[in-house]
Design an enzyme around this catalytic site. Structure first.
Site, short mmCIF file in Angstrom:
data_model
loop_
_atom_site.label_atom_id
_atom_site.label_comp_id
_atom_site.label_asym_id
_atom_site.label_seq_id
_atom_site.Cartn_x
_atom_site.Cartn_y
_atom_site.Cartn_z
N HIS A 1 -122.28 36.48 1.31
CA HIS A 1 -122.27 37.08 2.65
C HIS A 1 -123.31 38.19 2.77
O HIS A 1 -123.91 38.36 3.84
CB HIS A 1 -120.88 37.66 2.94
CG HIS A 1 -119.90 36.66 3.44
ND1 HIS A 1 -120.06 35.99 4.65
CD2 HIS A 1 -118.73 36.19 2.92
CE1 HIS A 1 -119.04 35.17 4.84
NE2 HIS A 1 -118.23 35.27 3.80
N ASN B 1 -108.15 32.49 8.02
CA ASN B 1 -107.79 33.71 7.32
C ASN B 1 -106.89 34.56 8.21
O ASN B 1 -105.89 35.12 7.76
CB ASN B 1 -109.04 34.50 6.94
CG ASN B 1 -109.87 33.82 5.87
OD1 ASN B 1 -109.36 33.01 5.10
ND2 ASN B 1 -111.16 34.14 5.82
N LYS C 1 -109.36 38.70 -4.27
CA LYS C 1 -108.77 38.64 -2.93
C LYS C 1 -107.29 38.29 -3.01
O LYS C 1 -106.91 37.39 -3.77
CB LYS C 1 -109.47 37.57 -2.09
CG LYS C 1 -110.93 37.84 -1.78
CD LYS C 1 -111.51 36.71 -0.93
CE LYS C 1 -112.97 36.93 -0.61
NZ LYS C 1 -113.53 35.83 0.21
N ASP D 1 -113.74 26.93 -2.15
CA ASP D 1 -112.90 26.99 -0.95
C ASP D 1 -113.68 26.71 0.32
O ASP D 1 -113.11 26.51 1.39
CB ASP D 1 -112.20 28.34 -0.85
CG ASP D 1 -113.15 29.51 -0.88
OD1 ASP D 1 -114.36 29.32 -1.13
OD2 ASP D 1 -112.70 30.65 -0.65
N HIS E 1 -119.89 30.99 6.86
CA HIS E 1 -119.29 29.65 6.75
C HIS E 1 -118.22 29.52 7.83
O HIS E 1 -118.02 30.43 8.63
CB HIS E 1 -118.67 29.47 5.36
CG HIS E 1 -117.77 30.61 4.96
ND1 HIS E 1 -116.44 30.68 5.32
CD2 HIS E 1 -118.03 31.74 4.26
CE1 HIS E 1 -115.93 31.80 4.84
NE2 HIS E 1 -116.87 32.47 4.20
N THR F 1 -111.64 30.92 3.52
CA THR F 1 -110.97 31.15 2.24
C THR F 1 -109.49 30.80 2.24
O THR F 1 -109.01 30.11 1.34
CB THR F 1 -111.17 32.61 1.81
OG1 THR F 1 -112.57 32.88 1.70
CG2 THR F 1 -110.49 32.91 0.49
#
Length: 554
Positions: free
Chosen positions: A318, A109, A170, A361, A495, A88
């Protein structure tokens, strides 16, 4: 007798005058092409959206969301991330900077910081305080991203008159797209708070319109049972509703509809759970429309920018996996949210007065256990076993583990000082470690920092890894799991790899200045920012390595 030559001359003049009048009349009747810039740019990032979600669920979509973008805009069908890790933070940064982690510096991340000797988060910044909450989740800024974004360039282009507002559940989905100069970035604090918040990087207190939104019943109204938008029997593009490849909410014994648990129904606690339902996307749309009104976006001569990231698609993916009915329902409900968004923009900004793009993303892998059950090579990377075997090798080969500083994000970070003190050659150590990793069953390919330094790759896995490898921030050895393998638990999708299921995502352009059409030519994530920059006639982001997609633009 009259002069025949004069008569011929007069006739010729009359013919010319009539022809000119006809040409001028045609010009007057032709619509004048509007070459002014759009009043508003809408950047939409759908977290974890694979390209085939556009085609798999096509027959279930309405006419005003995804289909409107495809039918009235431009569809890049062969669009890819050209780097790994596909996650992301790097995804949002790369979309908006027009370059890759090798340049903008957001290499994950979270990542191990070699200078600070600790793991850092891509958007964290303790030099700022939270605004709108007493917790620390608002201590964020874009300071780890070292290049500008297209949103920064828009602000610079208009002497800071353009407004840039970024919105996501987020924090990283808002902070990074907003860039360094955003007027505001807002994200959603779940836990037991359920409020939209920000950082003192942007402001000292929330605007009245945000306080009013937080005080309304909009957020608590979404604490309700998750019921499918349509008859679940019509969701034929997904697997069975009850299977062993999906996660559970609390108190559930099966991962089946309807999802109606105590925490989902509570109006007073656990607002985090909204992120794992389609209602998180609906809430994001509500807040984005409130920002449109509250900030009066797209109402003056300077182009504004509204960056929206839809995060619930990632949380649902997820939890339930690529092949779940929950994912299908989430995209059908997102389609309705997009229709609602575009209808509001048509009314408030003006039809054909705004430009939107939509991408993702990163993609996602099918649940490896599901693939394996269907006789497709797949499995799970045993990271703990790999680390244990690797440390045993290091002890045996070098007599000390001090040469290893960190193992994370499929990378090994070496202590260059220790290696120098032991009078060892760094390149040799990297290569020896790479050869050791190749012995492990679940590891498919291995590359060293020395290879990244010395070579210039143009295709394949090495090309993707090199674009994700940052000289100052990345590790000394990188390893890649086998295709179809993941480092994850047995339910849900994930991912992060350089494999095509993680790199192939949609890219749609729609609105003012955009042609109707499609292409199967390869386009890449860093191409988006230069394309918008050309549309706006402004400078590219200062680290941009992408190329404008000329087919998209009128």
């Amino acid at each position: 007798m009259k002069n025949p030559l004069s008569l011929l001359t007069l006739f010729a003049l009359l013919v010319c005058m009539v022809a000119n009048a006809q040409r001028n009349g045609k010009k007057r009747n032709q619509p004048i092409e509007d070459n002014s810039p759009p009043k508003l740019i809408i950047g939409i990032v759908v977290d974890q959206m694979r390209f085939d979600y556009l085609t798999r669920f096509w027959d279930q979509y309405g006419d005003g969301g995804f289909k409107r973008m495809v039918n009235e805009g431009f569809n890049c069908k062969n669009h890819h991330f050209n780097y790994a890790p596909t996650s992301t933070g790097p995804g949002h940064a790369s979309i908006y900077t027009g370059t890759t982690p090798s340049m903008h510096g957001i290499i994950g991340n979270n990542w191990y910081d070699k200078e600070e000797n600790e793991t850092v988060y891509c958007a964290s910044d303790t030099s700022f305080k939270s605004v709108g909450t007493v917790s620390e989740v608002g201590q964020m800024s874009p300071h780890r991203m070292v290049t500008t974004t297209m949103t920064d360039q828009l602000r610079l282009h208009t002497q800071m008159r353009s407004k840039v507002i970024a919105v996501a559940l987020k924090d990283r989905g808002a902070v990074l797209p907003g860039g360094h100069t955003a007027n505001a970035a807002y994200w959603f604090e779940g836990s037991d708070t359920g409020q939209w918040i920000t950082s003192s990087y942007y402001m000292e207190q929330l605007p009245d319109w945000v306080n009013a939104f937080n005080a309304s019943s909009t957020i608590t109204d979404y604490k309700k049972a998750w019921i499918p938008l349509k008859d679940i029997n019509s969701y034929v593009e997904s697997g069975s509703d009850n299977n062993a490849f999906e996660g559970l909410f609390e108190d559930e014994t099966t991962p089946t509809f309807p999802h109606s648990t105590p925490n989902l129904l509570s109006k007073e606690k656990d607002f985090e759970i909204l992120k794992y339902t389609p209602y998180g996307n609906s809430l994001t749309t509500d807040f984005a429309l409130a920002a449109l009104d509250g900030e009066k976006l797209g109402t003056d001569r300077d182009t504004d920018f509204l960056a929206i990231s839809y995060s619930s698609t990632d949380y649902v993916g997820h939890k339930y996996g690529v092949n779940s009915k929950e994912v299908e329902d989430t995209y059908l409900q997102l389609d309705k949210d997009l229709e609602r968004l575009f209808a509001a923009l048509d009314k408030k900004v003006g039809l054909n007065q705004y430009t939107a793009f939509l991408t993702a993303d990163h993609g996602a892998i099918h649940v490896p256990a599901y693939l394996k059950d269907n006789k497709i090579p797949a499995g799970y990377l045993n990271s703990d076993q790999i680390k244990s075997d690797f440390i045993d090798f290091i002890k045996y080969r070098y007599g000390t583990t001090d040469i290893i500083k960190n193992i994370s994000n499929y990378q090994v970070f070496l202590d260059h000082r220790v290696i120098a003190n032991l009078d060892m050659d760094l390149d040799d150590v990297q290569e020896e470690i790479a050869m050791e990793f190749l012995k492990y069953d679940d590891v498919y390919k291995v590359f060293t920092g020395h290879q990244m330094w010395q070579n210039s790759y143009s295709d394949g896995i090495p090309y993707i890894l090199q674009n994700g490898w940052n000289q100052k921030r990345s590790g000394d050895v990188m390893y890649v799991q086998k295709p179809g393998y993941a480092s994850y638990h047995r339910t849900g999708s994930t991912h992060g790899s350089p494999m095509i299921y993680d790199t192939h995502v949609p890219l749609l352009f729609f609105g003012k200045g955009i042609k109707k059409g499609s292409t199967a030519d390869r386009t890449e994530i860093p191409d988006i920012a230069p394309t918008i920059s050309v549309l706006m006639g402004m400078a590219f982001p200062n680290g941009s390595t992408g190329k404008p997609i000329s087919k998209v633009l009128k």
